[in-house]
Design a protein around this motif. Sequence first.
Motif, PDB file in Angstrom:
ATOM      1  N   CYS A 269       0.843  -1.251   0.447  1.00 41.60           N
ATOM      2  CA  CYS A 269      -0.161   0.327   0.505  1.00 41.60           C
ATOM      3  C   CYS A 269       0.545   1.409  -0.087  1.00 41.60           C
ATOM      4  O   CYS A 269       0.553   1.836  -1.053  1.00 41.60           O
ATOM      5  CB  CYS A 269      -0.745   0.218   1.187  1.00 41.60           C
ATOM      6  SG  CYS A 269      -2.462  -1.353   0.686  1.00 41.60           S
TER       7      CYS A 269
ATOM      8  N   LYS B 248       0.628   3.776  -3.128  1.00 44.24           N
ATOM      9  CA  LYS B 248       0.366   5.834  -2.585  1.00 44.24           C
ATOM     10  C   LYS B 248       1.250   6.606  -3.586  1.00 44.24           C
ATOM     11  O   LYS B 248       1.462   7.205  -3.366  1.00 44.24           O
ATOM     12  CB  LYS B 248       0.309   5.613  -1.372  1.00 44.24           C
ATOM     13  CG  LYS B 248      -1.202   5.040  -0.864  1.00 44.24           C
ATOM     14  CD  LYS B 248      -1.265   5.616   0.465  1.00 44.24           C
ATOM     15  CE  LYS B 248      -2.383   4.988   1.102  1.00 44.24           C
ATOM     16  NZ  LYS B 248      -2.191   4.863   2.805  1.00 44.24           N
TER      17      LYS B 248
ATOM     18  N   GLU C  82      -7.223  -5.252   3.719  1.00 40.16           N
ATOM     19  CA  GLU C  82      -5.789  -4.338   3.851  1.00 40.16           C
ATOM     20  C   GLU C  82      -5.800  -3.759   3.201  1.00 40.16           C
ATOM     21  O   GLU C  82      -5.141  -2.390   2.951  1.00 40.16           O
ATOM     22  CB  GLU C  82      -4.740  -5.155   3.479  1.00 40.16           C
ATOM     23  CG  GLU C  82      -4.303  -6.470   4.557  1.00 40.16           C
ATOM     24  CD  GLU C  82      -3.857  -5.507   5.681  1.00 40.16           C
ATOM     25  OE1 GLU C  82      -3.767  -4.248   6.038  1.00 40.16           O
ATOM     26  OE2 GLU C  82      -3.412  -6.130   6.576  1.00 40.16           O
ATOM     27  N   PHE C  83      -6.350  -3.792   1.173  1.00 39.64           N
ATOM     28  CA  PHE C  83      -6.513  -2.314   0.171  1.00 39.64           C
ATOM     29  C   PHE C  83      -7.837  -1.577   0.378  1.00 39.64           C
ATOM     30  O   PHE C  83      -7.971  -0.955  -0.452  1.00 39.64           O
ATOM     31  CB  PHE C  83      -6.262  -3.598  -0.991  1.00 39.64           C
ATOM     32  CG  PHE C  83      -5.550  -3.361  -1.223  1.00 39.64           C
ATOM     33  CD1 PHE C  83      -3.992  -3.462  -1.483  1.00 39.64           C
ATOM     34  CD2 PHE C  83      -4.708  -4.824  -0.346  1.00 39.64           C
ATOM     35  CE1 PHE C  83      -2.460  -4.666  -1.537  1.00 39.64           C
ATOM     36  CE2 PHE C  83      -3.501  -5.861  -0.615  1.00 39.64           C
ATOM     37  CZ  PHE C  83      -2.420  -5.073  -0.961  1.00 39.64           C
TER      38      PHE C  83
ATOM     39  N   ILE D  13      -7.396   1.957  -1.080  1.00 40.19           N
ATOM     40  CA  ILE D  13      -6.411   2.319  -2.182  1.00 40.19           C
ATOM     41  C   ILE D  13      -7.537   2.340  -3.856  1.00 40.19           C
ATOM     42  O   ILE D  13      -8.659   1.728  -3.223  1.00 40.19           O
ATOM     43  CB  ILE D  13      -5.475   1.118  -2.279  1.00 40.19           C
ATOM     44  CG1 ILE D  13      -4.117   0.844  -0.845  1.00 40.19           C
ATOM     45  CG2 ILE D  13      -4.671   1.052  -3.170  1.00 40.19           C
ATOM     46  CD1 ILE D  13      -3.571   1.738  -1.004  1.00 40.19           C
TER      47      ILE D  13
ATOM     48  N   LYS E   8      -8.863   1.820  -6.704  1.00 41.19           N
ATOM     49  CA  LYS E   8      -8.723   0.468  -7.383  1.00 41.19           C
ATOM     50  C   LYS E   8      -9.211   0.401  -8.938  1.00 41.19           C
ATOM     51  O   LYS E   8      -9.601  -0.610  -9.924  1.00 41.19           O
ATOM     52  CB  LYS E   8      -9.453  -0.673  -7.082  1.00 41.19           C
ATOM     53  CG  LYS E   8      -8.426  -1.435  -6.266  1.00 41.19           C
ATOM     54  CD  LYS E   8      -8.845  -2.062  -4.916  1.00 41.19           C
ATOM     55  CE  LYS E   8     -10.080  -2.428  -3.511  1.00 41.19           C
ATOM     56  NZ  LYS E   8      -9.786  -1.196  -2.333  1.00 41.19           N
TER      57      LYS E   8
END
Lengths: 263, 263
Positions: free
Chosen positions: A83, A87, A104-105, A108, A110
Amino acid sequence: GWARAVRGLLLDVSGVLYDSGADGGVPIAGSAEAVRRIKASGLKLRFCTNETQATREKFVKKLQGLGFDISVAEVTAPAPAACSILKERGLRPHLLVHDDLVPEFAEIDKTNPNCVVIGDAAENFTYANLNEAFRVLIGMEKPVLLSLGQGRYYKETDGLKLDVGAYMKALEYACDVQAEVVGKPAKRFFESALAEMGVPPEQAIMIGDDIVNDVGGAQRCGMRALQVRTGKYRPSDENHPDVKPDAYVNNLAEAVDIILRQL
Amino acid sequence: GWARAVRGLLLDVSGVLYDSGADGGVPIAGSAEAVRRIKASGLKLRFCTNETQATREKFVKKLQGLGFDISVAEVTAPAPAACSILKERGLRPHLLVHDDLVPEFAEIDKTNPNCVVIGDAAENFTYANLNEAFRVLIGMEKPVLLSLGQGRYYKETDGLKLDVGAYMKALEYACDVQAEVVGKPAKRFFESALAEMGVPPEQAIMIGDDIVNDVGGAQRCGMRALQVRTGKYRPSDENHPDVKPDAYVNNLAEAVDIILRQL
């Protein structure tokens, strides 16, 4: 000796603290006590794992259930490391990972992917999912593939399983691209664990069961590294052509005994 | 010129005779007529394909349906080539291949496997099947992996698909073994096609659309090789770092025109 002038320890988890399995796994004798002794000694400590089949939260809960004194903030794992990279570089991933790792993502972006992130997707390694990840990659002007590890295989209670490294190689070959490995043995991964502890490499010791990913990787960062004779350790590791640990220990408890005696 | 002193032709099939697809495919303009002209000329002829999604019987029937004068006895394909190797070396395969290819191995003892044969298994490339092939391989004292080709990917009407080469690489990495490639560009494969025609390499020309597997492979056997600008041909092939065809032709019909004019 190898145990001199140490201020911080990096511990691999699977094969050092416990043996994993579909049943949740079993602690390795003396390891839970060894972790408590490290913490009581004032040494800095990080858990440094390539685990990618679960979020850190779920992983830590499992280990607490096995009797370990461990918290999410103490764990360095490939998904959060990925991650940071995503970023930093403005990358939007297409994920080929285990369902349990997806949270966990969460933060982010996507949409409209410009890279592929591959982890140990296990049952998600279907023909359709592999073709889809491949199509995303080959459709890029310059394909970017991040791999959460490069393991060949691992053992579960129902037999050996291909690990993420095998599928990474399939995509590398198909797209004529070199994956960037995010977990151990990547130098950057060990370096962030050291930074999180605030300890320079020459004052840190890595303790792991994997001769290449734990021992070799840590040594390339300037750390000392021990191989435990638990987990995936095999006697033939002691004749490895490229990597020689600073010492062998029978298990984590023995390593901690020796280190604490030198303090 | 490159067309002098020729006695036999080796033709790739997909991308030279026809373009494949889930719908069965479509003939490339002029190719059926070109095959008839070769046969009428008295030149020797073999079809040399890496097709492993069907038995030769089924494959030939499809091509006959598209208007080609072709019979099973004229086709050199990886599965029968693999069968010769298996018999020669007393190997009993575990098969990871397309369901429709299995009958090609009907005569082969498959009990208690001591090698793995991988082809373009398509939908049979499941997580479970890949793990099973891996376990058979890693369980051998000296793993033997035969691969029916080494293609990276191919295009079907519903998109790009990973080819056998990608899965071959996954197993190679996991088991730290090198596969033996049975189809093109293996030297032995071209040599059996030449032996079946009874023509020495210096009197034969290979005609294909794949710069590496057709052109490069045939040239390494001492044959001349043409690349057609049909099928998987891409303009960037003309700058390939390692392989340079003896000539480019727009399609099979043009190659045959030039060759027959020189006879």
